[in-house]
Scaffold this active site. Structure first.
Site, PDB file in Angstrom:
ATOM      1  N   ASP A 103       0.687  -1.117  -0.139  1.00  0.00           N
ATOM      2  CA  ASP A 103      -0.081   0.081  -0.077  1.00  0.00           C
ATOM      3  C   ASP A 103       0.815   1.215   0.054  1.00  0.00           C
ATOM      4  OD1 ASP A 103      -2.165  -1.708   0.286  1.00  0.00           O
ATOM      5  OD2 ASP A 103      -2.139  -1.406   2.655  1.00  0.00           O
TER       6      ASP A 103
HETATM    7  N1  URA Z   1      -1.039  -6.051   3.656  1.00  0.00           N
HETATM    8  C1  URA Z   1      -1.770  -4.733   3.659  1.00  0.00           C
HETATM    9  O1  URA Z   1      -2.700  -4.608   4.333  1.00  0.00           O
HETATM   10  N2  URA Z   1      -1.104  -3.826   3.228  1.00  0.00           N
HETATM   11  C2  URA Z   1       0.465  -3.825   2.426  1.00  0.00           C
HETATM   12  O2  URA Z   1       0.863  -2.794   2.052  1.00  0.00           O
HETATM   13  C3  URA Z   1       0.634  -5.268   2.223  1.00  0.00           C
HETATM   14  C4  URA Z   1      -0.122  -6.034   3.041  1.00  0.00           C
END
Ligand code: URA
Length: 229
Positions: A103
């Site tokens: 993310d």
């Molecule tokens: N899970 C998440 O919630 N965010 C990420 O960036 C990677 C795995």
């Protein structure tokens, strides 16, 4: 030699096999001027004219593998005008893509490559490559939180259960997962009523960040690559 269209695209470094199938399904791939919607269509990359988003795909290109310590604030997609992690690799004239995604607000270990088969080997749940995350919350982690985390949560329509969860410090927890669903670690934490302050990936299979500073990257070694073959 004829090969499946999806395999040809991933071998040419366009995307992982799964992402190549999505490109084909969405009508972005033309073979000899015609849109082809079936990933299993047999093509010869030397003889057929294969285009993705208007760009001609030729045979295989040199394969490269990078490990970056992603800072927060960068996206893993390459839409024009966005602050993408791919911008940090714009001097490398190969078609790189990220192996899975982090993310925008997540930092840590991210792989980039032009080798679709390698990406598939890392991402696909059947290979069971575990990913480890460190989550900092503003709360004291209790046994009830750990129990709720371990029970798992529904993510993108399927039930995800972490491989392990471990309290590291007062408000910090380590979570190991083997799937790769969107926002899955954040979903697991939200389900356990834990508010995330920071989320960072610290390991993918045998690969760790070591002392690599945020924003820096390095190529994988032969030994590291061999562990995925
Ligand atoms: N899970 C998440 O919630 N965010 C990420 O960036 C990677 C795995």
């Amino acid at each position: 030699m004829k090969k499946r269209l999806s395999k040809t695209l991933s071998a040419a470094g366009i995307a992982s096999r799964r992402a190549a199938e999505e490109l084909i399904f969405s009508g972005r791939v033309l073979v000899n001027g015609e849109v082809v919607n079936l990933p299993q269509t047999l093509v010869d990359s030397q003889k057929d004219r294969i285009m993705v988003d208007g760009e001609r795909i030729r045979g295989e290109e040199r394969k490269v593998y990078f490990l970056i310590n992603k800072p927060i604030g960068y996206l893993c997609t390459s839409a024009p005008g966005t602050k993408s992690i791919l911008n940090l690799f714009s001097h490398i004239k190969l078609r790189l893509f990220t192996v899975g995604r982090l993310d925008k607000e997540t930092s840590g270990l991210l792989l980039l490559t032009n080798d679709g088969a390698f990406a598939n080997r890392v991402i696909h749940p059947s290979y069971n490559v575990t990913k480890e995350y460190l989550a900092k919350t503003g709360q004291e982690i209790t046994p009830a939180h750990l129990e709720a985390l371990s029970r798992g949560a529904r993510v993108e329509g399927t039930f995800v259960k972490p491989v392990s969860v471990k309290k590291v410090r007062r408000g910090t927890v380590k979570i190991v997962v083997s799937e790769g669903k969107k926002h899955e670690v954040r979903q697991l934490l939200a389900n356990a009523k834990l508010e995330v302050r920071e989320l960072s990936r610290i390991r993918i299979g045998p690969l760790t960040l070591g002392s690599l500073p945020l924003g820096d990257y390095r190529e994988l070694t032969e030994e590291e690559l061999a562990q995925f073959s």
